[in-house]
Design a protein around this motif. Structure first.
Motif, short mmCIF file in Angstrom:
data_model
loop_
_atom_site.label_atom_id
_atom_site.label_comp_id
_atom_site.label_asym_id
_atom_site.label_seq_id
_atom_site.Cartn_x
_atom_site.Cartn_y
_atom_site.Cartn_z
N ARG A 3 0.88 -1.19 0.00
CA ARG A 3 0.00 0.00 0.00
C ARG A 3 0.90 1.23 0.00
O ARG A 3 1.87 1.27 0.77
CB ARG A 3 -0.89 0.03 1.26
CG ARG A 3 -1.54 -1.30 1.61
CD ARG A 3 -2.87 -1.50 0.90
NE ARG A 3 -3.28 -2.89 0.98
CZ ARG A 3 -4.47 -3.32 1.40
NH1 ARG A 3 -5.39 -2.45 1.77
NH2 ARG A 3 -4.76 -4.60 1.42
N THR A 4 0.56 2.19 -0.81
CA THR A 4 1.45 3.35 -0.92
C THR A 4 0.72 4.66 -0.66
O THR A 4 -0.50 4.75 -0.80
CB THR A 4 2.09 3.45 -2.32
OG1 THR A 4 1.05 3.70 -3.27
CG2 THR A 4 2.84 2.20 -2.69
N SER A 5 1.49 5.65 -0.29
CA SER A 5 0.98 7.03 -0.21
C SER A 5 2.20 7.95 -0.33
O SER A 5 3.33 7.47 -0.49
CB SER A 5 0.24 7.25 1.11
OG SER A 5 1.11 7.04 2.19
N ASN A 54 3.99 0.77 2.50
CA ASN A 54 3.65 -0.23 3.53
C ASN A 54 3.57 -1.59 2.85
O ASN A 54 2.88 -1.72 1.85
CB ASN A 54 2.26 0.04 4.12
CG ASN A 54 2.24 1.25 5.03
OD1 ASN A 54 3.22 1.96 5.14
ND2 ASN A 54 1.11 1.46 5.66
N THR A 79 6.99 -0.23 7.16
CA THR A 79 6.68 0.98 6.40
C THR A 79 8.00 1.62 6.01
O THR A 79 8.82 1.93 6.88
CB THR A 79 5.87 1.96 7.27
OG1 THR A 79 4.65 1.32 7.64
CG2 THR A 79 5.57 3.24 6.52
C1 LIG Z 1 1.10 2.71 6.45
O1 LIG Z 1 1.31 2.30 7.77
C2 LIG Z 1 1.25 3.37 8.70
C3 LIG Z 1 1.66 2.83 10.05
O2 LIG Z 1 0.98 1.65 10.33
C4 LIG Z 1 -0.15 3.97 8.68
O3 LIG Z 1 -0.21 5.05 9.56
C5 LIG Z 1 -0.47 4.43 7.25
O4 LIG Z 1 -1.80 4.86 7.19
C6 LIG Z 1 -0.27 3.32 6.27
N1 LIG Z 1 -0.42 3.85 4.92
C7 LIG Z 1 -1.07 3.21 3.97
C8 LIG Z 1 -1.11 3.87 2.63
O5 LIG Z 1 -1.60 2.13 4.13
#
Ligand SMILES: *[C@@H]1O[C@H](CO)[C@@H](O)[C@H](O)[C@H]1NC(C)=O
Ligand SMILES: *[C@@H]1O[C@H](CO)[C@@H](O)[C@H](O)[C@H]1NC(C)=O
Ligand SMILES: *[C@@H]1O[C@H](CO)[C@@H](O)[C@H](O)[C@H]1NC(C)=O
Ligand SMILES: *[C@@H]1O[C@H](CO)[C@@H](O)[C@H](O)[C@H]1NC(C)=O
Ligand SMILES: *[C@@H]1O[C@H](CO)[C@@H](O)[C@H](O)[C@H]1NC(C)=O
Ligand SMILES: *[C@@H]1O[C@H](CO)[C@@H](O)[C@H](O)[C@H]1NC(C)=O
Ligand SMILES: CC(=O)N[C@H]1CO[C@H](CO)[C@@H](O)[C@@H]1O
Length: 639
Positions: free
Chosen positions: A234-236, A245, A280
């Motif tokens: 999962r990305t952001s 992640n 992450t």
């Molecule tokens: C990635 O993991 C972090 C910590 O668990 C979380 O806060 C964040 O929302 C996650 N991002 C995505 C895109 O899933």
């Protein structure tokens, strides 16, 4: 009764009662990583010419009574040679094969290299339409229900390593009220008109029910115990920093002692790493995945998550490289954003359909289609009306073309078709789609269905559950379906994030009256938005057109009519674009085959291209329009 008969009976019970979707005891879906070679994995396609025999017995069951899997197929009848991958329908000159309904049997033999004796060996079929049963050397190794998604089994113990092996696939193209898409078998009892036992397959969809082994059949190896079963990414991003992640799943038996995860950029450099199975990672100055119309200098930027795991005994190491992109998708009440920038879908609908091969995977066709998508200026397509081959999805990821990933939920229109059994199967298919496509940046929406009877009160609960199920798997992508009903009494659009409507004013209603399109379309689209306050895409609009038919003034089925029809829609689209209108998708990219019927002249002719992928006049219109959108000159000129 000896034990052998018991076992056979048990096999048959399994066979007819349980086309199951396997879930692990912990609820996790089985991994469906695309077979890729690496330092620890070998891949071998079993594509080519296979032996083929259809079971034409009146009961359609003789093949099971005679156990066609137990010996070479040629012992049971005169086999044909049929290629894999391909649909079998249009290959032969035999009408009975083209129109066959029931069990079709495929078989080939292959040699397994003796160097594979220390490996775990998996047999994977990327798509076989519809129900399949697979045997290796006469032993049943897997069953699968559903025509468009991959399934696999560990066949190590069934194989003769360093010797010859036989794989047999029985597949049944019958569509029933609980398959996706649904259909019915209708028996004709009037013996004055029909011979005893005569039946026909009724479809509820407007395309030919091509059948066969449509995509690759593959053997691949992994280490025996320490192997990567699944990868979820999962990305952001925030500013110029990307966040990745990930979770690595192993086979479950043996914990990994050493995990090494690297994010590898396009130049082959590791830009982030970890020693955890779940973590992450942050990437500075990340390259985002963009549709090519939003960043033509670097479209479809893909990283790879390079995962390496080592077993406790250190004797085994598995390496897998999963492509992914860093991008986000978000919708508001009026807009659609990719990477926080407004995105407009210059779209098209497609089919996996071509002469001779039917829905079979074909690399030349894929390359041509992407060439023509770019020529048209398309930046977005919908996988109408079933998940497409992974090789097509790879091209979308790599070229930066956005995909609305649609399930085979087409034609869910009758009361019986909202049964609980259908619902469970629909959810299972959505899970399989998610498992296969979850790491693809090109996939921006999940579409759960096309044109269901969403005004039926039964549809409300059914689709609430399907959509909730998809959201439980993936909170990062909007969920939708393509609706052809009325905003006044639709019961399902309330659950979606973005409205998709299919519209055929001046074709299926008020045919020939193109002067009514703007009035009716604007009223309708405003009605949807006013009621649901969500952005809207016209996910289908089009008119049948026979290439080479011309008439001025325009007349239905001529190229002039198709152009005029599309132009009228465009005027309304352009008017609403600044408000809540976020995309358009003509029906269809190319002409395609349908069942024989009095409303279809050798198939559906709503293509902008012919079935041979050459343009009609309408293709030039769309190209002109989309190219102007790309260059920013939205002062659309009329051709
Ligand atoms: C990635 O993991 C972090 C910590 O668990 C979380 O806060 C964040 O929302 C996650 N991002 C995505 C895109 O899933
Ligand atoms: C098909 O034949 C098998 C083997 O004789 C039998 O067990 C099974 O019940 C039959 N199935 C149907 C649907 O007739
Ligand atoms: C296989 O095909 C026959 C003939 O259409 C049908 O009666 C039967 O239900 C099918 N079985 C399965 C499991 O699809
Ligand atoms: C396009 O992508 C490249 C590489 O990711 C990046 O350097 C550039 O800034 C991007 N341009 C735009 C307009 O986003
Ligand atoms: C589905 O099952 C539920 C209970 O699990 C029941 O209340 C409902 O009526 C069933 N729906 C249909 C359409 O059969
Ligand atoms: C839904 O509304 C449309 C337009 O008002 C009407 O023509 C149609 O009959 C309605 N359908 C149902 C199932 O009520
Ligand atoms: C294909 C299918 O399931 N058709 C059924 C759907 O529901 C109607 C009405 O209940 C039945 O008559 C059809 O046979």
């Amino acid at each position: 009764m000896d034990i052998c008969i018991h076992i056979k009976l048990y096999t048959f019970l399994q066979l007819f009662l349980s086309f199951t979707h396997v879930t692990h005891s912990n609820g996790k879906l089985p991994g469906m990583l695309y077979p890729r070679d690496s330092e620890s994995r070998s891949v071998r396609h079993l594509d080519g010419m296979w032996d083929f025999l259809i079971d034409t017995s009146p009961s359609r069951n003789l093949s099971f009574q005679q156990q066609w899997y137990s010996h070479p197929l040629r012992m049971f009848g005169e086999v044909m040679t049929i290629p894999v991958p391909a649909s079998y329908n249009d290959i032969t000159i035999d009408k009975q094969v083209r129109d066959f309904v029931g069990w079709a049997w495929y078989e080939r033999t292959y040699y397994v290299d003796k160097n594979w004796d220390q490996e775990r060996i998996v047999l994977r079929i990327d798509s076989a339409h519809y129900n399949s049963i697979v045997w290796v050397n006469g032993n049943q190794v897997m069953t699968h229900e559903g025509g468009h998604l991959p399934f696999e089994a560990d066949v190590t113990s069934q194989l003769t390593i360093g010797g010859t092996n036989r794989v047999t696939v029985a597949l049944n193209n019958t569509l029933t009220p609980t398959t996706l898409p649904p259909g019915t078998i209708q028996y004709q009892s009037d013996t004055n008109k029909y011979p005893p036992g005569y039946f026909v397959q009724n479809l509820q969809m407007d395309f030919f029910n091509y059948a066969g082994i449509h995509r690759h059949v593959t053997l691949y190896t992994t280490p025996k115990s320490a192997y990567i079963e699944d990868i979820d990414i999962r990305t952001s991003f925030q500013g110029s920093t990307g966040t990745v992640n990930y979770t690595i799943y192993n086979a479950g038996q043996i914990g990994f002692v050493q995990v090494r995860v690297d994010v590898i950029d396009k130049d082959g450099n590791s830009v982030a790493h970890s020693n955890q199975a779940q973590d992450t990672l942050t990437i500075r100055n990340a390259n985002l995945w963009w549709p090519y119309t939003m960043n033509s200098s670097s479209p479809g930027y893909l990283y790879k998550l390079q995962v390496s795991v080592t077993s406790q005994s250190h004797s085994e190491k598995d390496i897998y490289r999963q492509p992914f992109g860093i991008r986000t998708v978000r919708v508001t009440a009026t807009q659609l954003f990719i990477n926080d920038r407004a995105f407009y879908c210059q779209g098209i609908n497609k089919h996996e359909d071509a002469d001779i091969r039917g829905k079979g995977l074909d690399y030349a066709l894929i390359a041509r289609d992407f060439e023509m998508l770019r020529w048209l200026g398309v930046n977005c397509f919908r996988t109408s009306h079933y998940p497409y081959a992974e090789e097509i999805m790879d091209m979308a990821d790599q070229t930066g073309i956005v995909v609305i990933d649609e399930s085979p939920g087409v034609g869910i229109v009758n009361d019986n078709n909202f049964s609980n059994k259908s619902l469970e199967h629909h959810k299972a298919v959505m899970s399989e789609m998610f498992q296969r496509d979850k790491n693809r940046p090109a996939v921006i929406f999940w579409s759960v269905a096309n044109e269901p009877k969403s005004t039926n009160p039964l549809a409300e609960n059914y689709f609430r559950e399907v959509i909730e199920h998809v959201r439980s798997l993936d909170a990062s992508r909007p969920v939708t379906f393509a609706c052809n009903q009325n905003y006044a009494n639709d019961t399902v659009v309330q659950f979606v994030d973005v409205i998709l409507v299919n519209r055929y004013m001046a074709w299926y209603s008020d045919v020939s009256h193109t002067e009514l399109i703007q009035r009716q379309l604007e009223y309708d689209l405003r009605g949807w938005h006013a009621k649901f306050n969500k952005p809207l895409i016209v996910s289908e609009y089009g008119a049948d057109t026979i290439a080479g038919f011309h008439q001025e003034p325009s007349f239905v089925f001529t190229e002039e009519y198709q152009v005029e029809f599309l132009q009228e829609y465009h005027t309304t689209f352009d008017k609403l674009r600044g408000e809540f209108f976020v995309g358009e998708m003509p029906w269809n990219f190319a002409d395609f085959m349908t069942v024989q019927g009095i409303t279809r002249v050798v198939g559906n002719k709503k293509g902008l291209l012919t079935r041979q992928r050459q343009p009609k006049a309408s293709a030039h219109l769309i190209r002109d329009r989309y190219m102007r959108m790309i260059t920013g000159n939205t002062n659309i000129c009329r051709v």
